[in-house]
Design a protein around this motif. Structure first.
Motif, PDB file in Angstrom:
ATOM      1  N   PHE A   1      -3.882  10.462  -7.988  1.00  0.00           N
ATOM      2  CA  PHE A   1      -2.665  10.894  -7.306  1.00  0.00           C
ATOM      3  C   PHE A   1      -3.007  11.507  -5.943  1.00  0.00           C
ATOM      4  O   PHE A   1      -2.251  11.390  -4.992  1.00  0.00           O
ATOM      5  CB  PHE A   1      -1.921  11.936  -8.161  1.00  0.00           C
ATOM      6  CG  PHE A   1      -0.650  12.438  -7.531  1.00  0.00           C
ATOM      7  CD1 PHE A   1       0.554  11.789  -7.742  1.00  0.00           C
ATOM      8  CD2 PHE A   1      -0.658  13.563  -6.706  1.00  0.00           C
ATOM      9  CE1 PHE A   1       1.733  12.253  -7.152  1.00  0.00           C
ATOM     10  CE2 PHE A   1       0.517  14.031  -6.112  1.00  0.00           C
ATOM     11  CZ  PHE A   1       1.707  13.366  -6.346  1.00  0.00           C
ATOM     12  N   TRP A   2      -4.162  12.158  -5.862  1.00  0.00           N
ATOM     13  CA  TRP A   2      -4.574  12.888  -4.658  1.00  0.00           C
ATOM     14  C   TRP A   2      -5.489  12.076  -3.752  1.00  0.00           C
ATOM     15  O   TRP A   2      -6.063  12.604  -2.811  1.00  0.00           O
ATOM     16  CB  TRP A   2      -5.264  14.198  -5.066  1.00  0.00           C
ATOM     17  CG  TRP A   2      -4.338  15.063  -5.861  1.00  0.00           C
ATOM     18  CD1 TRP A   2      -4.333  15.241  -7.229  1.00  0.00           C
ATOM     19  CD2 TRP A   2      -3.244  15.830  -5.364  1.00  0.00           C
ATOM     20  NE1 TRP A   2      -3.310  16.087  -7.594  1.00  0.00           N
ATOM     21  CE2 TRP A   2      -2.628  16.466  -6.463  1.00  0.00           C
ATOM     22  CE3 TRP A   2      -2.721  16.058  -4.087  1.00  0.00           C
ATOM     23  CZ2 TRP A   2      -1.522  17.305  -6.337  1.00  0.00           C
ATOM     24  CZ3 TRP A   2      -1.620  16.900  -3.954  1.00  0.00           C
ATOM     25  CH2 TRP A   2      -1.035  17.509  -5.061  1.00  0.00           C
ATOM     26  N   SER A   3      -5.637  10.777  -4.029  1.00  0.00           N
ATOM     27  CA  SER A   3      -6.529   9.972  -3.192  1.00  0.00           C
ATOM     28  C   SER A   3      -5.921   9.752  -1.810  1.00  0.00           C
ATOM     29  O   SER A   3      -4.709   9.818  -1.628  1.00  0.00           O
ATOM     30  CB  SER A   3      -6.884   8.651  -3.872  1.00  0.00           C
ATOM     31  OG  SER A   3      -5.735   7.943  -4.203  1.00  0.00           O
ATOM     32  N   ASN A   4      -6.786   9.541  -0.837  1.00  0.00           N
ATOM     33  CA  ASN A   4      -6.382   9.395   0.560  1.00  0.00           C
ATOM     34  C   ASN A   4      -5.990   7.957   0.857  1.00  0.00           C
ATOM     35  O   ASN A   4      -6.768   7.182   1.388  1.00  0.00           O
ATOM     36  CB  ASN A   4      -7.524   9.843   1.476  1.00  0.00           C
ATOM     37  CG  ASN A   4      -7.812  11.321   1.324  1.00  0.00           C
ATOM     38  OD1 ASN A   4      -6.952  12.154   1.574  1.00  0.00           O
ATOM     39  ND2 ASN A   4      -9.015  11.652   0.885  1.00  0.00           N
ATOM     40  N   THR A   5      -4.766   7.605   0.489  1.00  0.00           N
ATOM     41  CA  THR A   5      -4.272   6.263   0.741  1.00  0.00           C
ATOM     42  C   THR A   5      -2.821   6.338   1.182  1.00  0.00           C
ATOM     43  O   THR A   5      -2.016   7.002   0.527  1.00  0.00           O
ATOM     44  CB  THR A   5      -4.432   5.353  -0.495  1.00  0.00           C
ATOM     45  OG1 THR A   5      -3.726   4.149  -0.254  1.00  0.00           O
ATOM     46  CG2 THR A   5      -3.907   5.991  -1.757  1.00  0.00           C
ATOM     47  N   LYS A   6      -2.497   5.705   2.288  1.00  0.00           N
ATOM     48  CA  LYS A   6      -1.142   5.800   2.837  1.00  0.00           C
ATOM     49  C   LYS A   6      -0.108   5.044   2.010  1.00  0.00           C
ATOM     50  O   LYS A   6       1.070   5.106   2.310  1.00  0.00           O
ATOM     51  CB  LYS A   6      -1.121   5.337   4.294  1.00  0.00           C
ATOM     52  CG  LYS A   6      -1.737   6.377   5.216  1.00  0.00           C
ATOM     53  CD  LYS A   6      -1.385   6.131   6.659  1.00  0.00           C
ATOM     54  CE  LYS A   6      -1.883   7.289   7.508  1.00  0.00           C
ATOM     55  NZ  LYS A   6      -1.549   7.133   8.906  1.00  0.00           N
ATOM     56  N   THR A   7      -0.540   4.357   0.945  1.00  0.00           N
ATOM     57  CA  THR A   7       0.440   3.695   0.088  1.00  0.00           C
ATOM     58  C   THR A   7       1.093   4.691  -0.869  1.00  0.00           C
ATOM     59  O   THR A   7       2.099   4.392  -1.470  1.00  0.00           O
ATOM     60  CB  THR A   7      -0.195   2.542  -0.714  1.00  0.00           C
ATOM     61  OG1 THR A   7      -1.268   3.064  -1.491  1.00  0.00           O
ATOM     62  CG2 THR A   7      -0.693   1.450   0.206  1.00  0.00           C
ATOM     63  N   HIS A   8       0.524   5.884  -1.010  1.00  0.00           N
ATOM     64  CA  HIS A   8       1.110   6.931  -1.843  1.00  0.00           C
ATOM     65  C   HIS A   8       1.932   7.842  -0.942  1.00  0.00           C
ATOM     66  O   HIS A   8       1.437   8.314   0.073  1.00  0.00           O
ATOM     67  CB  HIS A   8       0.017   7.780  -2.521  1.00  0.00           C
ATOM     68  CG  HIS A   8      -0.744   7.036  -3.555  1.00  0.00           C
ATOM     69  ND1 HIS A   8      -0.711   7.378  -4.883  1.00  0.00           N
ATOM     70  CD2 HIS A   8      -1.575   5.979  -3.461  1.00  0.00           C
ATOM     71  CE1 HIS A   8      -1.489   6.545  -5.556  1.00  0.00           C
ATOM     72  NE2 HIS A   8      -2.022   5.686  -4.719  1.00  0.00           N
ATOM     73  N   SER A   9       3.180   8.111  -1.325  1.00  0.00           N
ATOM     74  CA  SER A   9       4.045   8.911  -0.445  1.00  0.00           C
ATOM     75  C   SER A   9       3.488  10.300  -0.196  1.00  0.00           C
ATOM     76  O   SER A   9       3.635  10.834   0.899  1.00  0.00           O
ATOM     77  CB  SER A   9       5.457   8.992  -1.014  1.00  0.00           C
ATOM     78  OG  SER A   9       5.465   9.576  -2.283  1.00  0.00           O
ATOM     79  N   VAL A  10       2.823  10.894  -1.176  1.00  0.00           N
ATOM     80  CA  VAL A  10       2.283  12.240  -0.973  1.00  0.00           C
ATOM     81  C   VAL A  10       1.114  12.206   0.019  1.00  0.00           C
ATOM     82  O   VAL A  10       1.028  13.016   0.931  1.00  0.00           O
ATOM     83  CB  VAL A  10       1.914  12.925  -2.316  1.00  0.00           C
ATOM     84  CG1 VAL A  10       0.815  12.187  -3.045  1.00  0.00           C
ATOM     85  CG2 VAL A  10       1.539  14.376  -2.082  1.00  0.00           C
ATOM     86  N   ALA A  11       0.214  11.236  -0.126  1.00  0.00           N
ATOM     87  CA  ALA A  11      -0.936  11.130   0.776  1.00  0.00           C
ATOM     88  C   ALA A  11      -0.501  10.765   2.188  1.00  0.00           C
ATOM     89  O   ALA A  11      -1.084  11.227   3.170  1.00  0.00           O
ATOM     90  CB  ALA A  11      -1.929  10.092   0.251  1.00  0.00           C
TER      91      ALA A  11
END
Length: 84
Positions: A49-59
């Motif tokens: 959940f905390w990975s650095n990927t712009k596909t996740h809204s939080v990241a």
């Protein structure tokens, strides 16, 4: 229609944008306070959940604020961000 990417986490993004810290650690409770909502269960059990990927809204939010997660401590519910 859902919210634009990152909108749920805009409070966290704004906090990081204003921060002059090179590195900072936030508890899950602090993040929930910043976003005005509970983190999803996946944030508390899945490191991804905390990975650095712009596909996740939080990241997307923290990466737009020029931060990256460098440490995820699920046991103590702590996330460490570093300016990129």
């Amino acid at each position: 229609m859902g919210m634009p990417k990152g909108d749920k986490y805009i409070g966290l993004t704004r906090f990081l944008e204003k921060s002059n810290e090179d590195k900072l650690t936030l508890s899950f409770a602090q993040i929930e306070s910043l976003i005005g909502d509970s983190l999803p269960l996946s944030a508390k059990v899945h490191r991804a959940f905390w990975s650095n990927t712009k596909t996740h809204s939080v990241a997307y939010g923290w990466m737009n604020a020029n931060y990256r997660t460098i440490d995820v401590d699920l046991g103590n519910e702590l996330i460490t961000f570093k300016k990129s």
